[in-house]
Design a protein around this motif. Structure first.
Motif, PDB file in Angstrom:
ATOM      1  N   LYS A  29      -4.700  -1.333  -4.412  1.00  0.00           N
ATOM      2  CA  LYS A  29      -3.977  -2.684  -4.509  1.00  0.00           C
ATOM      3  C   LYS A  29      -3.502  -2.853  -5.783  1.00  0.00           C
ATOM      4  O   LYS A  29      -2.712  -3.397  -5.998  1.00  0.00           O
ATOM      5  CB  LYS A  29      -4.502  -3.698  -3.995  1.00  0.00           C
ATOM      6  CG  LYS A  29      -4.922  -3.745  -2.521  1.00  0.00           C
ATOM      7  CD  LYS A  29      -5.574  -4.884  -1.836  1.00  0.00           C
ATOM      8  CE  LYS A  29      -5.749  -4.857  -0.361  1.00  0.00           C
ATOM      9  NZ  LYS A  29      -6.604  -5.832   0.224  1.00  0.00           N
ATOM     10  N   TYR A  58       7.849   0.170  -3.554  1.00  0.00           N
ATOM     11  CA  TYR A  58       6.511  -0.053  -3.411  1.00  0.00           C
ATOM     12  C   TYR A  58       5.590  -0.129  -4.526  1.00  0.00           C
ATOM     13  O   TYR A  58       5.688   0.798  -5.244  1.00  0.00           O
ATOM     14  CB  TYR A  58       6.046   1.033  -2.234  1.00  0.00           C
ATOM     15  CG  TYR A  58       6.503   0.900  -0.952  1.00  0.00           C
ATOM     16  CD1 TYR A  58       6.242   0.077  -0.018  1.00  0.00           C
ATOM     17  CD2 TYR A  58       7.658   1.537  -0.803  1.00  0.00           C
ATOM     18  CE1 TYR A  58       6.734  -0.032   1.295  1.00  0.00           C
ATOM     19  CE2 TYR A  58       8.251   1.567   0.588  1.00  0.00           C
ATOM     20  CZ  TYR A  58       7.843   0.862   1.385  1.00  0.00           C
ATOM     21  OH  TYR A  58       8.500   0.962   2.663  1.00  0.00           O
ATOM     22  N   GLU A  63       0.437  -1.179  -0.319  1.00  0.00           N
ATOM     23  CA  GLU A  63       1.734  -1.706  -0.001  1.00  0.00           C
ATOM     24  C   GLU A  63       2.554  -0.681   0.970  1.00  0.00           C
ATOM     25  O   GLU A  63       3.066  -0.841   1.714  1.00  0.00           O
ATOM     26  CB  GLU A  63       2.311  -2.356  -1.161  1.00  0.00           C
ATOM     27  CG  GLU A  63       3.858  -2.977  -0.755  1.00  0.00           C
ATOM     28  CD  GLU A  63       4.391  -3.520  -1.807  1.00  0.00           C
ATOM     29  OE1 GLU A  63       5.658  -3.418  -1.873  1.00  0.00           O
ATOM     30  OE2 GLU A  63       3.923  -4.325  -2.486  1.00  0.00           O
ATOM     31  N   ARG A  67       3.513  -0.083   5.382  1.00  0.00           N
ATOM     32  CA  ARG A  67       5.055  -0.012   5.233  1.00  0.00           C
ATOM     33  C   ARG A  67       5.440  -0.491   6.733  1.00  0.00           C
ATOM     34  O   ARG A  67       4.626  -0.203   7.553  1.00  0.00           O
ATOM     35  CB  ARG A  67       5.443   1.065   4.724  1.00  0.00           C
ATOM     36  CG  ARG A  67       5.098   2.401   5.680  1.00  0.00           C
ATOM     37  CD  ARG A  67       5.149   3.948   5.425  1.00  0.00           C
ATOM     38  NE  ARG A  67       5.062   4.882   5.888  1.00  0.00           N
ATOM     39  CZ  ARG A  67       3.637   5.181   6.103  1.00  0.00           C
ATOM     40  NH1 ARG A  67       2.742   4.623   5.187  1.00  0.00           N
ATOM     41  NH2 ARG A  67       3.294   6.290   6.877  1.00  0.00           N
ATOM     42  N   GLU A 226      -5.523  -1.114   7.020  1.00  0.00           N
ATOM     43  CA  GLU A 226      -5.146  -0.733   5.617  1.00  0.00           C
ATOM     44  C   GLU A 226      -6.148   0.572   5.484  1.00  0.00           C
ATOM     45  O   GLU A 226      -7.370   0.384   5.589  1.00  0.00           O
ATOM     46  CB  GLU A 226      -5.767  -1.751   4.733  1.00  0.00           C
ATOM     47  CG  GLU A 226      -4.747  -2.871   4.840  1.00  0.00           C
ATOM     48  CD  GLU A 226      -5.087  -3.976   3.474  1.00  0.00           C
ATOM     49  OE1 GLU A 226      -6.564  -3.993   3.279  1.00  0.00           O
ATOM     50  OE2 GLU A 226      -4.342  -4.855   3.444  1.00  0.00           O
TER      51      GLU A 226
END
Length: 267
Positions: A29, A58, A63, A67, A226
């Protein structure tokens, strides 16, 4: 099990703890991690033309991993009796739920009470149907609703972070019922369906897109992973058939029909 497989299994046991996952998750992150995105795209042959926004926008690897895709890229089957795929994935388990409420995946039996733990087991699942969908690192990792309906129950089960790929399913002990899981039960036109979202190795994080939403139209976004994941669908015993030709190794995309209740529309 061969010696090299035993060694790999031992290593996975050592590295499957939440602390390590939390550390890796924090790194993915950071803005520094965004420099890994081009490598990730190349390694997994990801189609950048499918992205909802330009690649350079991005801000981190995480992130990029969660997507979204361009609108309309995953059309939702409109047949009234269709069960649609909630994810882009590969089928790693498919069949009937046994009389004693177990499913058979990659050589291992899983009892529903193990998989769901404190979530109630619907007695109508006996002789019902199950489908296991594995999302590879290359896949789109947002989860959509396979039916139109309302949420009847939710449960979060903390757990380990074992791999849910072919090696993990075959060589680790019951990873689907030991890993972290986010469980959603939905009432729909043809009964009850349970969507079990299973975390995976290293970054095991599963989140609802809107924790307060209760009513969904088929294809609505429900949650997202994630890094690394599997979805297990459990359906009641009813007039239901999987789509012809769907089997182990089949690749499915969000929104395409993977089965039908009653007769297929138009038959």
């Amino acid at each position: 099990m061969k010696a090299n497989q035993r060694l790999l299994r031992y290593f996975i046991e050592l590295t499957s703890h939440k602390q390590l996952s939390r550390f890796i998750g924090l790194f993915t992150k950071t803005r520094v991690s965004r420099w890994l995105i081009p490598w990730y795209v190349k390694t997994y042959s990801i189609r950048t033309q499918d992205l909802a926004k330009p690649l350079y926008t991005y801000r981190s690897l995480n992130e990029f991993f969660v997507r979204r895709l361009k609108d309309g890229l995953r059309p939702i089957d409109q047949g009234a009796s269709a069960l649609v795929s909630p994810v882009d994935a590969t089928v790693t388990g498919i069949g009937r739920i046994h009389d004693h409420e177990t499913i058979f995946v990659k050589g291992q039996n899983y009892r529903l009470e193990e998989l769901l733990q404190h979530s109630p087991v619907n007695p109508k699942y006996k002789q019902g149907f199950f489908l296991v969908l594995y999302l590879s690192p290359a896949d789109y990792h947002r989860i959509h609703t396979p039916v139109s309906g309302s949420i009847m129950g939710k449960n979060h089960l903390p757990g380990k972070n074992y791999p849910v790929n072919n090696f993990g399913l075959r060589n680790m002990r019951k990873v689907l019922s030991r890993n972290e899981r986010l469980i959603t039960s939905m009432q729909h036109r043809y009964g009850l369906i349970t969507i079990v979202k299973v975390g995976a190795m290293n970054v095991s994080s599963i989140k609802y897109s809107d924790p307060f939403q209760q009513h969904f139209t088929r294809g609505d976004e429900l949650a997202y992973f994630e890094f690394g994941s599997t979805v297990v669908l459990l359906m009641e015993n009813s007039r239901f058939d999987f789509r012809k030709g769907l089997g182990l190794g089949s690749k499915v995309l969000v929104g395409e029909a993977i089965g039908y209740w009653g007769k297929k529309d138009g038959d």
